[in-house]
Structure formats: structure tokens, C-alpha cells
Design a protein around this motif. Structure first.
Motif, PDB file in Angstrom:
ATOM      1  N   CYS A  75       0.839  -1.208   0.000  1.00  0.00           N
ATOM      2  CA  CYS A  75       0.000   0.000   0.000  1.00  0.00           C
ATOM      3  C   CYS A  75       0.869   1.251   0.000  1.00  0.00           C
ATOM      4  CB  CYS A  75      -0.911   0.001   1.222  1.00  0.00           C
ATOM      5  SG  CYS A  75      -2.130  -1.327   1.256  1.00  0.00           S
ATOM      6  N   VAL A 182      -9.078   5.711  -8.718  1.00  0.00           N
ATOM      7  CA  VAL A 182      -9.861   4.473  -8.776  1.00  0.00           C
ATOM      8  C   VAL A 182      -9.183   3.445  -9.682  1.00  0.00           C
ATOM      9  CG1 VAL A 182     -12.044   3.473  -9.557  1.00  0.00           C
ATOM     10  CG2 VAL A 182     -12.049   5.571  -8.204  1.00  0.00           C
ATOM     11  N   LEU A 183      -8.713   3.884 -10.843  1.00  0.00           N
ATOM     12  CA  LEU A 183      -8.040   2.964 -11.760  1.00  0.00           C
ATOM     13  C   LEU A 183      -6.772   2.385 -11.132  1.00  0.00           C
ATOM     14  CD1 LEU A 183      -8.424   4.811 -15.193  1.00  0.00           C
ATOM     15  CD2 LEU A 183      -9.513   2.671 -14.484  1.00  0.00           C
ATOM     16  N   LEU A 185      -6.166   2.042  -7.906  1.00  0.00           N
ATOM     17  CA  LEU A 185      -6.551   1.126  -6.830  1.00  0.00           C
ATOM     18  C   LEU A 185      -6.972  -0.231  -7.380  1.00  0.00           C
ATOM     19  CD1 LEU A 185      -8.560   3.448  -4.403  1.00  0.00           C
ATOM     20  CD2 LEU A 185      -6.419   2.260  -3.906  1.00  0.00           C
ATOM     21  N   LEU A 186      -7.776  -0.215  -8.433  1.00  0.00           N
ATOM     22  CA  LEU A 186      -8.212  -1.477  -9.031  1.00  0.00           C
ATOM     23  C   LEU A 186      -7.029  -2.246  -9.607  1.00  0.00           C
ATOM     24  CD1 LEU A 186     -11.508  -0.368 -10.836  1.00  0.00           C
ATOM     25  CD2 LEU A 186     -11.303  -1.770  -8.774  1.00  0.00           C
ATOM     26  N   GLY A 187      -6.195  -1.550 -10.366  1.00  0.00           N
ATOM     27  CA  GLY A 187      -5.038  -2.214 -10.958  1.00  0.00           C
ATOM     28  C   GLY A 187      -4.083  -2.734  -9.909  1.00  0.00           C
ATOM     29  N   TRP A 188      -3.876  -1.941  -8.862  1.00  0.00           N
ATOM     30  CA  TRP A 188      -2.966  -2.350  -7.788  1.00  0.00           C
ATOM     31  C   TRP A 188      -3.495  -3.592  -7.076  1.00  0.00           C
ATOM     32  CZ3 TRP A 188       1.083   0.977  -8.095  1.00  0.00           C
ATOM     33  CH2 TRP A 188       2.139   0.791  -7.207  1.00  0.00           C
ATOM     34  N   SER A 189      -4.796  -3.640  -6.847  1.00  0.00           N
ATOM     35  CA  SER A 189      -5.384  -4.788  -6.160  1.00  0.00           C
ATOM     36  C   SER A 189      -5.230  -6.061  -6.988  1.00  0.00           C
ATOM     37  CB  SER A 189      -6.871  -4.522  -5.877  1.00  0.00           C
ATOM     38  OG  SER A 189      -7.038  -3.385  -5.056  1.00  0.00           O
ATOM     39  N   VAL A 190      -5.551  -5.972  -8.269  1.00  0.00           N
ATOM     40  CA  VAL A 190      -5.469  -7.154  -9.135  1.00  0.00           C
ATOM     41  C   VAL A 190      -4.033  -7.653  -9.247  1.00  0.00           C
ATOM     42  CG1 VAL A 190      -5.780  -7.974 -11.504  1.00  0.00           C
ATOM     43  CG2 VAL A 190      -7.546  -6.563 -10.428  1.00  0.00           C
ATOM     44  N   THR A 191      -3.100  -6.738  -9.433  1.00  0.00           N
ATOM     45  CA  THR A 191      -1.709  -7.156  -9.611  1.00  0.00           C
ATOM     46  C   THR A 191      -1.116  -7.709  -8.317  1.00  0.00           C
ATOM     47  OG1 THR A 191      -1.059  -4.841  -9.258  1.00  0.00           O
ATOM     48  CG2 THR A 191      -1.250  -5.600 -11.531  1.00  0.00           C
TER      49      THR A 191
END
Length: 288
Positions: A75, A182-183, A185-191
Motif C-alpha cells: 500500500c 480508482v483505476l 486502486l483497481l489495478g494495484w489490487s489485481v496485480t
């Protein structure tokens, strides 16, 4: 005090309070607190909820200890990127970089200063053998992955500065800023989840470790615990996946930092040398 001076004072106070150098450090500490419970239970939730035998329990011990001491770092890397982009909105690119690097070092220091005592207070799982475990900072696997993860903070803030400078005035629109957050956060979560799913080696396209640093970051932490000779004391990594994930993380983050800043500087130079439109004169009055 005059109303105008009051408004100016409040505006100055607001700009100070919303400066990345002010809010990023307490947010970093909060992220460590928030992620520690997940890191503490990572092995039980994702790997093996019922470790049996000395080898599995040793693996559980070392993996849990690594995740405890690296709480918040993934994070923190995203926070460093966002802080760099926020600095680019307030300062010139050169000035933003000058502020971003020491700020990132402070963020890394806060991460370790908060995570280490929390990890020590929580302890770790059952130690199944008679000889005592090595101390956390005597564990070369833990120290190596922790240093590599924290070393990316300055690289991510520099990349954020370059990204913010490249986007320029587009970030003045609130909708654009929130869409970017938002983009990311989403990308970071998936990766990051992709890295957490690895077991003993990286079971994916190797180029992803170079191109997507967050995958390399979470893979390095995961394999630091799961690609380890647990019978060695202190433990040692088996194979090259743990080392290669850390190396590609550093090189990939550095490439993005250099690339974004080079593109931003190039775009700025092109804008400075582009011909400016001349005001048209009114045919009757001769004024613009």
C-alpha cells in the motif's frame, strides 16, 4: 482581523494541510495498522489453514514473520506514487522531484518504524523445533525483501511526479483525479493478488515481473516465505525466483520513474518551443 485576511489565512492553512508532505506520513502509518491483521493471517487464509508436521509449521513461521514485517509496504508503494503525482500539481517537475525523494525516504522509515514493533508484539506462529529461531533482522531473506520493497518508495514517488507532470492540467479536474485514483486502486489490487497466488515459483509470464512492478512486489514477498529452505537457520532462498522478483521490482520501478519523467520533460520542451497563436486584430478598431 479583516474578512479578506481571514479567507487568505484559511486558504493558506488548507494548502498546507493538504500538502503531500503533511498527509502522506500519517496515512502511511494508518495503512500499516490496517494491513497488519491481513498480513498476520496470510498463511492461514491463502496457503495452509492447518499446517501439519515440522516442515509446514516452519514454513508457516517464516512466511508469517515476513508478512508481518512487510505490513503496509505494498500500500505504501501506491501511496508513494499518488504523493508524487500530487506534488507535481503543486510544484515544477524539478522542484517536485527534490521534495519527493526525501519524502519517500521518510515514508519508508515510517513504514518500518510502525510495522516492526507491531510485528514484534504479535509474535509469530508455533515454533516446532528445539533450537531457537534466528532474530528477524538476522534473517537474510526477510532483510533482503524488506530493503528491496522499501527502496522502491523513492522510485514510485519519482514515477508519480513524472506521471503528474505528464498529465499536467488534466489533473486540475476533480473527476480526472478521482478516475486516476480508482483505476490505480483497481489495478494495484489485481496485480498484488496475482503475486499472492504464486507458490514456490512464479507461475506466469516472466515478462510481467518486468512490466508490472506491483506483481513483482507481491511475488517477492510471497516467495520469500514459500521458496525457502526452512531447515536452514537462518533460512535461505531456494532457486532464483525470490531474488529475481525483487530485482525486477527495482529495475521496473526505476524504468517507470525515468520513463515518465523523460516523457514529461520532453512534452514540456515541445510545448515551450511550439508557436503560440497570435491574437487577431479587429478590422475596424485595430485592437485585439
Amino acid at each position: 482581523m479583516l474578512p479578506g485576511k481571514t479567507g487568505a489565512g484559511l486558504l493558506a492553512l488548507w494548502r498546507t494541510a493538504t500538502h503531500p508532505a503533511v498527509w502522506s506520513l500519517p496515512v502511511m502509518a494508518l495503512l500499516v495498522f490496517m494491513t497488519m491483521p491481513f498480513n498476520d493471517e496470510f498463511y492461514n487464509l491463502w496457503i495452509n489453514y492447518d499446517a501439519q508436521g515440522d516442515d509446514q509449521q516452519l514454513e508457516q513461521f517464516y512466511t508469517t514473520r515476513i508478512f508481518q514485517h512487510t505490513a503496509g509496504v505494498l500500500c505504501g508503494q501506491l501511496l508513494a506514487l499518488l504523493a508524487g503525482a500530487a506534488l507535481a500539481r503543486r510544484h515544477t517537475q524539478t522542484r517536485a522531484l527534490a521534495v519527493a525523494i526525501p519524502l519517500a525516504v521518510l515514508m519508508a522509515g515510517v513504514t518500518f518504524a510502525v510495522a516492526y514493533p507491531l510485528a514484534q508484539a504479535r509474535g509469530s506462529t508455533y515454533w516446532p523445533v528445539t533450537y531457537p529461531p534466528s532474530a528477524p533482522l538476522d534473517d537474510p531473506v526477510l532483510v533482503q525483501v524488506l530493503l528491496c520493497e522499501l527502496a522502491t518508495y523513492p522510485l514510485y514517488t519519482a514515477a508519480g511526479v513524472g506521471l503528474g507532470a505528464l498529465l499536467g492540467r488534466r489533473l486540475d479536474r476533480r473527476a480526472t483525479r478521482w478516475a486516476l485514483v480508482v483505476l490505480l486502486l483497481l489495478g494495484w489490487s489485481v496485480t498484488n493478488i496475482t503475486g499472492f497466488l504464486q507458490d514456490h515459483q512464479f507461475n506466469g509470464l516472466y515478462a510481467l515481473l518486468w512490466v508490472v512492478p506491483p506483481i513483482a512486489a507481491s511475488t517477492a514477498i510471497t516467495l520469500a516465505g514459500l521458496s525457502t529452505d526452512v531447515w536452514a537457520n537462518p533460512p535461505v532462498l531456494v532457486g532464483y525466483w525470490g531474488y529475481s522478483a525483487s530485482a525486477t521490482l527495482l529495475l521496473g520501478a526505476a524504468a517507470y520513474a525515468l520513463g515518465f519523467n523523460w516523457l514529461a520533460a520532453r512534452a514540456r520542451r515541445r510545448h515551450q518551443h511550439s508557436p503560440q497563436p497570435q491574437p487577431q486584430l479587429d478590422a475596424e478598431t485595430g485592437t485585439s
